[in-house]
Design an enzyme around this catalytic site. Structure first.
Site, PDB file in Angstrom:
ATOM      1  N   ARG A 130       0.838  -1.303  -0.113  1.00 32.06           N
ATOM      2  CA  ARG A 130      -0.048   0.042   0.022  1.00 32.06           C
ATOM      3  C   ARG A 130       0.895   1.066   0.164  1.00 32.06           C
ATOM      4  NH1 ARG A 130      -5.399  -0.375   1.212  1.00 32.06           N
ATOM      5  NH2 ARG A 130      -6.177  -2.403   1.878  1.00 32.06           N
ATOM      6  N   ARG A 169     -21.846  -2.547  -2.166  1.00 31.26           N
ATOM      7  CA  ARG A 169     -21.000  -3.821  -2.112  1.00 31.26           C
ATOM      8  C   ARG A 169     -21.610  -4.786  -0.799  1.00 31.26           C
ATOM      9  NH1 ARG A 169     -14.775  -3.810  -2.441  1.00 31.26           N
ATOM     10  NH2 ARG A 169     -14.756  -2.643  -0.547  1.00 31.26           N
ATOM     11  N   ARG A 202     -19.676  -4.181   4.700  1.00 32.16           N
ATOM     12  CA  ARG A 202     -18.562  -3.889   5.715  1.00 32.16           C
ATOM     13  C   ARG A 202     -18.775  -2.657   6.307  1.00 32.16           C
ATOM     14  NH1 ARG A 202     -13.624  -5.708   1.782  1.00 32.16           N
ATOM     15  NH2 ARG A 202     -13.080  -3.872   2.795  1.00 32.16           N
ATOM     16  N   ARG A 213     -11.698   6.712   3.055  1.00 31.24           N
ATOM     17  CA  ARG A 213     -11.072   5.680   2.355  1.00 31.24           C
ATOM     18  C   ARG A 213     -10.176   6.293   1.172  1.00 31.24           C
ATOM     19  NH1 ARG A 213     -14.238   0.356   1.492  1.00 31.24           N
ATOM     20  NH2 ARG A 213     -12.239  -0.577   1.156  1.00 31.24           N
TER      21      ARG A 213
END
Length: 263
Positions: A130, A169, A202, A213
């Site tokens: 990352r 999602r 989530r 995010r």
């Protein structure tokens, strides 16, 4: 996914306590990919571009092992405290405080599984590296074992479409399969097609968390695009269309890189 690769993925998720060799390295049960030069991939892209779905499809197509650090973090949280390594405990503490897990802790968790990473033939890394520091550490680890990345696939999608995908999602509690209520709905609402597990949203897929995010991604992960581009490994792929269309686009770009001498 074959039984051997399924077992291998469990060992990747569980870490040092699963399938330990006498030398304390995690055993990798997946049969190495056929051919002299199996694919070793890193997947990049902002949250919501579909990396997990593409990783699943690429795993089947390339007979590779899907290794996701995000899944490792979530699996660690379900282990009893006595089963968690020191790195797992540290990572979970950062996550409980809503903080990013530091490079050193992430790298320690990867190193606990390094035998699986290096010996399973082809692999698809999803969620790692990352940062530039993590990428440098991965490069040195692989060089020490005389292997190299084949390509780094960067999935691209406008922010507006990313927000739409993330909010729709749903993820299986058991096998981590990913669905979307609009683009890729399950056959039965709220139930996983693969294992009949419960589908959940989530916490980090809720609208209020999406902006945070995306900002975190731009700040820490986007520089990897330039890093891997400079190494001649970057494969940009437009992440629009059906999963199969994106897969076909990905394979085409990867083979173009291979023909040009990048693999």
């Amino acid at each position: 996914m074959s039984a051997s690769s399924h077992n291998d993925r469990l060992q990747w998720l569980q870490g040092p306590g699963a399938g330990v060799r006498p030398d304390n390295r995690v055993k990798c049960s997946v049969v190495p990919a056929t051919g002299k030069n199996p694919w070793r991939l890193v997947l990049l892209g902002a949250p919501g571009v579909g990396k997990g779905t593409q990783a699943e499809l690429l795993t089947q197509r390339l007979n590779a092992c899907h290794l996701s650090t995000g899944d490792v973090f979530r699996a660690a949280g379900k282990l009893r405290e006595c089963e968690q390594s020191n790195a797992m405990k540290a990572a979970l503490e950062f996550m409980r405080r809503g903080e990013l897990v530091p490079d050193a802790t992430v790298w320690e968790m990867v190193c606990e599984r390094s035998h699986c990473l290096l010996q399973c033939g082809g692999f698809i890394l999803d969620g790692f590296p990352r940062t530039i520091a993590q990428a440098e550490s991965l490069r040195k680890l692989m060089e020490a074992d005389h292997i190299a990345l084949s390509a780094v696939v960067n999935y691209e999608l406008p922010v507006s479409e990313i927000v739409q995908r993330l909010s729709g999602r749903r993820t299986c509690e058991k096998c981590k399969s990913v669905f979307n209520v609009k683009e890729r709905p399950p056959q039965v609402e709220g139930v996983c097609d693969r294992c009949n597990g419960r589908l959940i949203q989530r916490e980090d897929d809720r609208p209020e968390a999406i902006t945070v995010r995306l900002e975190a991604y731009e700040r820490s992960t986007a520089p990897l695009i330039r890093f891997y581009e400079n190494l001649g490994l970057l494969v940009p792929v437009v992440a629009k269309g059906t999963p199969d269309e994106i897969l076909a686009r990905t394979m085409e770009k990867m083979h173009e890189l291979a023909k040009s001498g990048g693999k």
